[in-house]
Write a protein that holds these residues in place. Structure first.
Motif, PDB file in Angstrom:
ATOM      1  N   ILE A 188       0.837  -1.200   0.000  1.00 15.40           N
ATOM      2  CA  ILE A 188       0.000   0.000   0.000  1.00 15.40           C
ATOM      3  C   ILE A 188       0.873   1.251   0.000  1.00 15.40           C
ATOM      4  CG2 ILE A 188      -1.623   1.374   1.367  1.00 15.40           C
ATOM      5  CD1 ILE A 188      -2.986  -0.882  -0.063  1.00 15.40           C
ATOM      6  N   LEU A 189       1.899   1.266   0.836  1.00 10.95           N
ATOM      7  CA  LEU A 189       2.799   2.423   0.893  1.00 10.95           C
ATOM      8  C   LEU A 189       3.509   2.648  -0.442  1.00 10.95           C
ATOM      9  CD1 LEU A 189       4.442   1.982   4.421  1.00 10.95           C
ATOM     10  CD2 LEU A 189       2.750   3.703   3.736  1.00 10.95           C
ATOM     11  N   SER A 190       3.769   1.586  -1.180  1.00  9.36           N
ATOM     12  CA  SER A 190       4.491   1.709  -2.457  1.00  9.36           C
ATOM     13  C   SER A 190       3.673   2.453  -3.514  1.00  9.36           C
ATOM     14  CB  SER A 190       4.872   0.321  -2.986  1.00  9.36           C
ATOM     15  OG  SER A 190       3.753  -0.376  -3.496  1.00  9.36           O
ATOM     16  N   PHE A 191       2.375   2.515  -3.337  1.00  7.77           N
ATOM     17  CA  PHE A 191       1.510   3.208  -4.295  1.00  7.77           C
ATOM     18  C   PHE A 191       1.306   4.678  -3.934  1.00  7.77           C
ATOM     19  CE2 PHE A 191       0.130  -1.245  -4.840  1.00  7.77           C
ATOM     20  CZ  PHE A 191       0.246  -1.365  -6.217  1.00  7.77           C
ATOM     21  N   GLN A 192       1.860   5.115  -2.821  1.00  4.90           N
ATOM     22  CA  GLN A 192       1.685   6.500  -2.400  1.00  4.90           C
ATOM     23  C   GLN A 192       2.471   7.443  -3.301  1.00  4.90           C
ATOM     24  OE1 GLN A 192       3.143   7.385   1.558  1.00  4.90           O
ATOM     25  NE2 GLN A 192       1.658   9.029   1.866  1.00  4.90           N
ATOM     26  N   ASN A 193       1.850   8.571  -3.665  1.00  5.88           N
ATOM     27  CA  ASN A 193       2.522   9.575  -4.477  1.00  5.88           C
ATOM     28  C   ASN A 193       3.481  10.406  -3.626  1.00  5.88           C
ATOM     29  OD1 ASN A 193      -0.718  10.037  -5.877  1.00  5.88           O
ATOM     30  ND2 ASN A 193       0.921   8.834  -6.782  1.00  5.88           N
ATOM     31  N   LEU A 237      -5.297   5.086   3.852  1.00  3.86           N
ATOM     32  CA  LEU A 237      -4.981   5.294   5.270  1.00  3.86           C
ATOM     33  C   LEU A 237      -5.853   4.421   6.160  1.00  3.86           C
ATOM     34  CD1 LEU A 237      -4.509   9.168   5.405  1.00  3.86           C
ATOM     35  CD2 LEU A 237      -2.753   7.454   5.875  1.00  3.86           C
ATOM     36  N   LEU A 238      -7.126   4.289   5.795  1.00  2.94           N
ATOM     37  CA  LEU A 238      -8.021   3.439   6.581  1.00  2.94           C
ATOM     38  C   LEU A 238      -7.532   1.998   6.586  1.00  2.94           C
ATOM     39  CD1 LEU A 238     -10.657   2.993   8.163  1.00  2.94           C
ATOM     40  CD2 LEU A 238     -11.812   2.690   5.956  1.00  2.94           C
ATOM     41  N   LEU A 239      -7.081   1.513   5.432  1.00  2.00           N
ATOM     42  CA  LEU A 239      -6.588   0.144   5.348  1.00  2.00           C
ATOM     43  C   LEU A 239      -5.325  -0.026   6.192  1.00  2.00           C
ATOM     44  CD1 LEU A 239      -7.509  -2.433   3.959  1.00  2.00           C
ATOM     45  CD2 LEU A 239      -6.034  -1.863   2.022  1.00  2.00           C
ATOM     46  N   LEU A 240      -4.447   0.951   6.156  1.00  2.00           N
ATOM     47  CA  LEU A 240      -3.236   0.880   6.967  1.00  2.00           C
ATOM     48  C   LEU A 240      -3.570   0.902   8.454  1.00  2.00           C
ATOM     49  CD1 LEU A 240      -0.900   3.255   4.917  1.00  2.00           C
ATOM     50  CD2 LEU A 240      -0.723   0.763   5.092  1.00  2.00           C
ATOM     51  N   THR A 283       2.608   8.387   6.562  1.00  2.06           N
ATOM     52  CA  THR A 283       1.206   8.537   6.983  1.00  2.06           C
ATOM     53  C   THR A 283       0.947   9.950   7.488  1.00  2.06           C
ATOM     54  OG1 THR A 283       1.683   7.655   9.212  1.00  2.06           O
ATOM     55  CG2 THR A 283       0.979   6.077   7.521  1.00  2.06           C
ATOM     56  N   GLU A 284       1.955  10.563   8.094  1.00  7.86           N
ATOM     57  CA  GLU A 284       1.790  11.943   8.550  1.00  7.86           C
ATOM     58  C   GLU A 284       1.567  12.879   7.364  1.00  7.86           C
ATOM     59  OE1 GLU A 284       3.995  15.334  11.328  1.00  7.86           O
ATOM     60  OE2 GLU A 284       5.111  13.550  10.676  1.00  7.86           O
ATOM     61  N   LYS A 285       2.306  12.654   6.295  1.00  9.56           N
ATOM     62  CA  LYS A 285       2.174  13.492   5.097  1.00  9.56           C
ATOM     63  C   LYS A 285       0.784  13.330   4.481  1.00  9.56           C
ATOM     64  CE  LYS A 285       5.013  14.828   1.131  1.00  9.56           C
ATOM     65  NZ  LYS A 285       6.243  14.489   0.348  1.00  9.56           N
ATOM     66  N   ALA A 286       0.281  12.114   4.509  1.00  6.42           N
ATOM     67  CA  ALA A 286      -1.053  11.858   3.970  1.00  6.42           C
ATOM     68  C   ALA A 286      -2.131  12.504   4.831  1.00  6.42           C
ATOM     69  CB  ALA A 286      -1.288  10.352   3.872  1.00  6.42           C
ATOM     70  N   CYS A 287      -1.989  12.413   6.148  1.00 10.06           N
ATOM     71  CA  CYS A 287      -2.953  13.048   7.053  1.00 10.06           C
ATOM     72  C   CYS A 287      -2.964  14.565   6.855  1.00 10.06           C
ATOM     73  CB  CYS A 287      -2.615  12.713   8.503  1.00 10.06           C
ATOM     74  SG  CYS A 287      -2.983  11.009   8.982  1.00 10.06           S
ATOM     75  N   GLN A 288      -1.804  15.109   6.596  1.00 10.90           N
ATOM     76  CA  GLN A 288      -1.711  16.544   6.340  1.00 10.90           C
ATOM     77  C   GLN A 288      -2.556  16.933   5.128  1.00 10.90           C
ATOM     78  OE1 GLN A 288       2.165  18.040   5.070  1.00 10.90           O
ATOM     79  NE2 GLN A 288       1.863  19.870   6.329  1.00 10.90           N
ATOM     80  N   GLN A 289      -2.546  16.102   4.102  1.00 10.80           N
ATOM     81  CA  GLN A 289      -3.343  16.364   2.911  1.00 10.80           C
ATOM     82  C   GLN A 289      -4.841  16.348   3.241  1.00 10.80           C
ATOM     83  OE1 GLN A 289      -2.460  17.401   0.066  1.00 10.80           O
ATOM     84  NE2 GLN A 289      -0.390  16.733  -0.395  1.00 10.80           N
ATOM     85  N   LEU A 290      -5.255  15.417   4.096  1.00 11.07           N
ATOM     86  CA  LEU A 290      -6.664  15.361   4.484  1.00 11.07           C
ATOM     87  C   LEU A 290      -7.090  16.654   5.164  1.00 11.07           C
ATOM     88  CD1 LEU A 290      -7.199  11.750   5.931  1.00 11.07           C
ATOM     89  CD2 LEU A 290      -7.382  12.546   3.564  1.00 11.07           C
TER      90      LEU A 290
END
Length: 309
Positions: A51-56, A77-80, A91-98
């Motif tokens: 899953i992490l490998s598909f993150q932009n 993120l929900l799956l993780l 995951t912190e960077k992704a949460c920031q986007q949310l």
């Protein structure tokens, strides 16, 4: 239910790290250091790593916040979170986007076009994600207060105030309860207002025995009796039972759902994947109709909790 067979636990721990750590923690009661070591593997191998490998590079998945289910940032993120991955820089960077693109009026999350449409379920989902990954933003406390303030008198939540939203009251209520639970775990907020809101939401589910019309005792939705994973935003009795297990609320009204789960166990001790929620995925973990490690793990720990506590 029969005692857990060693070959079932062996089969479970031969799976992905995201399953293994939960087996050794919830079914085998192994030492914390072994559990932690196994959880640390999620980000470097298996499904979590994939899953992490598909993150932009910008922290998002598929460059989408919510739409493009199930390959968007929210659902990745929900799956993780479901996997039990430890929070990290990605995951912190992704949460920031949310938060940057989803926060509305400093108190709710809106991913709709130009943030025109409210969805309290989405807000609850984001609350759980942000809380699990311990995102450091004081406005998360505003989100909790907002959700408590829009709770219905009967303890349920609607995702909006339009006609027909009561159809999804179980889904919305379950999502928000899980979000508030994760918020309390991560931020140690246990005010009377929050506790009352949780208990009220729990009572809404319990008075329906998780799946029955309280007036006629008819099954509200047959799909709620089918076991899925990932379950995403959907509701079913195993999602609800696993929630009550986690908060250790043992109520007589759970017994009907427990018996349904027991009746689904196969002769060799496992449970099948009964249903798959349609949508795009990065990869498939299990096949419908085949033995499911995810469902077997969750069913076993619910039944063991019910039996032993």
């Amino acid at each position: 239910m029969k005692k857990i067979k060693k070959d079932i636990t062996d089969w479970l721990i031969s799976g992905d790290p995201s399953i293994r750590w939960q087996v050794i923690s919830d079914l085998m009661n192994e030492a914390d250091d072994l559990v932690i070591a196994e959880r640390e593997r999620i980000s470097i191998e298996g499904w979590g790593n994939r899953i992490l490998s598909f993150q932009n590079d910008n922290g998002m998945w598929s460059n989408k916040l919510y739409n493009g289910k199930w390959i968007s940032t929210t659902y990745s993120l929900l799956l993780l979170w479901n996997f039990g991955i430890f929070p990290n820089s990605k995951t912190e960077k992704a949460c920031q986007q949310l938060m940057i693109h989803g926060l509305y009026n400093n108190e709710e999350i809106r991913f709709s076009s130009k943030q025109k449409r409210r969805d309290n379920g989405v807000t609850g989902l984001a609350l759980g994600i942000l809380s699990y990954f311990k995102y450091n933003d004081n406005r998360i406390h505003n989100i909790v207060n907002y959700l408590i303030n829009v709770q219905n008198k009967d303890g349920s939540w609607f995702y909006d105030n339009r006609d027909g939203v009561e159809k999804y009251s179980f889904e919305t209520t379950m999502i928000i309860l899980k979000g508030i639970r994760e918020y309390r775990k991560s931020y140690s907020e246990n005010t009377d207002k929050i506790v009352h809101s949780e208990k009220s939401g729990q009572e809404f589910l319990l008075k329906h025995y998780l799946f029955q019309d309280k007036e006629t005792n008819e099954i509200i939705n047959q799909k709620w009796l089918k076991l899925s994973f990932p379950y995403y935003w959907f509701y079913d009795i195993l999602v609800a039972l696993d929630y009550f297990r986690e908060i250790n609320v043992k109520d007589k009204r759970l017994e009907k759902a427990i018996e349904i789960i027991k009746g689904k166990q196969n002769p060799d001790g496992n449970w099948k994947l009964e249903n798959k929620h349609a949508g795009k995925t990065f990869f498939e973990m299990e096949q419908v109709g085949k033995p499911s490690r995810w469902n077997t793990l969750r069913c076993l720990r619910v039944i063991e909790w019910w039996k032993n506590n």
